[in-house]
Design a protein around this motif. Structure first.
Motif, PDB file in Angstrom:
ATOM      1  N   PRO A   1       0.836  -1.196   0.000  1.00 35.12           N
ATOM      2  CA  PRO A   1       0.000   0.000   0.000  1.00 35.12           C
ATOM      3  C   PRO A   1       0.878   1.257   0.000  1.00 35.12           C
ATOM      4  N   LEU A   2       0.262   2.400  -0.219  1.00 39.18           N
ATOM      5  CA  LEU A   2       1.005   3.656  -0.197  1.00 39.18           C
ATOM      6  C   LEU A   2       1.659   3.869   1.166  1.00 39.18           C
TER       7      LEU A   2
ATOM      8  N   ARG B   1      10.834  -7.113  -5.465  1.00 35.78           N
ATOM      9  CA  ARG B   1      10.228  -7.152  -4.123  1.00 35.78           C
ATOM     10  C   ARG B   1       9.857  -5.732  -3.702  1.00 35.78           C
ATOM     11  N   PRO B   2       8.959  -5.607  -2.728  1.00 32.24           N
ATOM     12  CA  PRO B   2       8.520  -4.287  -2.273  1.00 32.24           C
ATOM     13  C   PRO B   2       9.674  -3.468  -1.701  1.00 32.24           C
ATOM     14  N   ILE B   3       9.561  -2.152  -1.873  1.00 24.57           N
ATOM     15  CA  ILE B   3      10.535  -1.205  -1.340  1.00 24.57           C
ATOM     16  C   ILE B   3       9.807  -0.357  -0.304  1.00 24.57           C
TER      17      ILE B   3
ATOM     18  N   SER C   1      10.066  10.534   3.055  1.00 23.37           N
ATOM     19  CA  SER C   1       9.891   9.219   2.433  1.00 23.37           C
ATOM     20  C   SER C   1       8.600   9.176   1.613  1.00 23.37           C
ATOM     21  N   LEU C   2       7.562   9.857   2.046  1.00 22.31           N
ATOM     22  CA  LEU C   2       6.334   9.909   1.260  1.00 22.31           C
ATOM     23  C   LEU C   2       6.581  10.639  -0.062  1.00 22.31           C
ATOM     24  N   ARG C   3       7.370  11.706  -0.023  1.00 23.70           N
ATOM     25  CA  ARG C   3       7.744  12.399  -1.267  1.00 23.70           C
ATOM     26  C   ARG C   3       8.531  11.459  -2.181  1.00 23.70           C
ATOM     27  N   ALA C   4       9.443  10.683  -1.600  1.00 27.46           N
ATOM     28  CA  ALA C   4      10.232   9.738  -2.395  1.00 27.46           C
ATOM     29  C   ALA C   4       9.336   8.680  -3.018  1.00 27.46           C
ATOM     30  N   VAL C   5       8.386   8.164  -2.245  1.00 25.03           N
ATOM     31  CA  VAL C   5       7.465   7.147  -2.757  1.00 25.03           C
ATOM     32  C   VAL C   5       6.642   7.715  -3.905  1.00 25.03           C
TER      33      VAL C   5
ATOM     34  N   ASN D   1       6.263  -0.602  -6.830  1.00 21.64           N
ATOM     35  CA  ASN D   1       6.310  -1.425  -5.616  1.00 21.64           C
ATOM     36  C   ASN D   1       6.920  -0.682  -4.431  1.00 21.64           C
ATOM     37  N   ALA D   2       6.845   0.667  -4.407  1.00 26.03           N
ATOM     38  CA  ALA D   2       7.367   1.469  -3.300  1.00 26.03           C
ATOM     39  C   ALA D   2       6.225   1.907  -2.395  1.00 26.03           C
ATOM     40  N   GLY D   3       6.468   1.863  -1.083  1.00 29.74           N
ATOM     41  CA  GLY D   3       5.491   2.312  -0.098  1.00 29.74           C
ATOM     42  C   GLY D   3       6.187   3.022   1.045  1.00 29.74           C
ATOM     43  N   ASN D   4       5.468   3.907   1.695  1.00 29.89           N
ATOM     44  CA  ASN D   4       6.013   4.740   2.765  1.00 29.89           C
ATOM     45  C   ASN D   4       5.856   4.075   4.126  1.00 29.89           C
ATOM     46  N   LEU D   5       6.898   4.159   4.953  1.00 31.45           N
ATOM     47  CA  LEU D   5       6.795   3.711   6.335  1.00 31.45           C
ATOM     48  C   LEU D   5       6.193   4.861   7.136  1.00 31.45           C
ATOM     49  N   ALA D   6       4.916   4.746   7.469  1.00 30.58           N
ATOM     50  CA  ALA D   6       4.194   5.802   8.179  1.00 30.58           C
ATOM     51  C   ALA D   6       4.857   6.088   9.521  1.00 30.58           C
TER      52      ALA D   6
END
Length: 110
Positions: free
Chosen positions: A6-7, A62-64, A74-78, A88-93
């Motif tokens: 997920p995002l 694989r997911p990033i 990190s959300l900007r990067a995603v 396959n990139a998602g942010n670590l909230a």
């Protein structure tokens, strides 16, 4: 790929993935002085400004999970990664700070 990312991903879910050895990679977009303080073991380090030039180093199989201090960089990067062919990139909230608070109390914070 096997896992739909997920995002946003919570720190507890990432901890479960790591415990269960779910294939993934962690991309840390903090600055070098920040990653010198604390880091999720095995992370790929690429400060936010270096992300476009680091895409070739990222796995496609694989997911990033992308992290920073609080989850904003990190959300900007995603967003950039997804817009530029890395779905396959998602942010670590909450970022590394949330991980230290909720998962790994021994992790140094700043």
């Amino acid at each position: 790929m096997g896992v739909d990312l997920p995002l946003q991903m919570g720190v507890a879910e990432l901890a479960r993935w790591r415990d269960e050895k779910v294939p993934h990679v962690v991309l840390d977009v903090r600055e070098p002085w920040e990653t010198a303080i604390c880091l999720i073991e095995g992370s790929i380090k690429a400060p936010l400004g270096d992300v476009p030039g680091s895409v070739s180093r990222l796995p496609t199989d694989r997911p990033i999970v992308v992290t920073c201090h609080h989850g904003m960089r990190s959300l900007r990067a995603v967003s950039w990664l997804r817009a530029n062919g890395v779905p396959n990139a998602g942010n670590l909230a909450g970022g590394i700070e949330a991980r230290a608070r909720e998962v790994d109390a021994a992790m140094t914070t700043y």
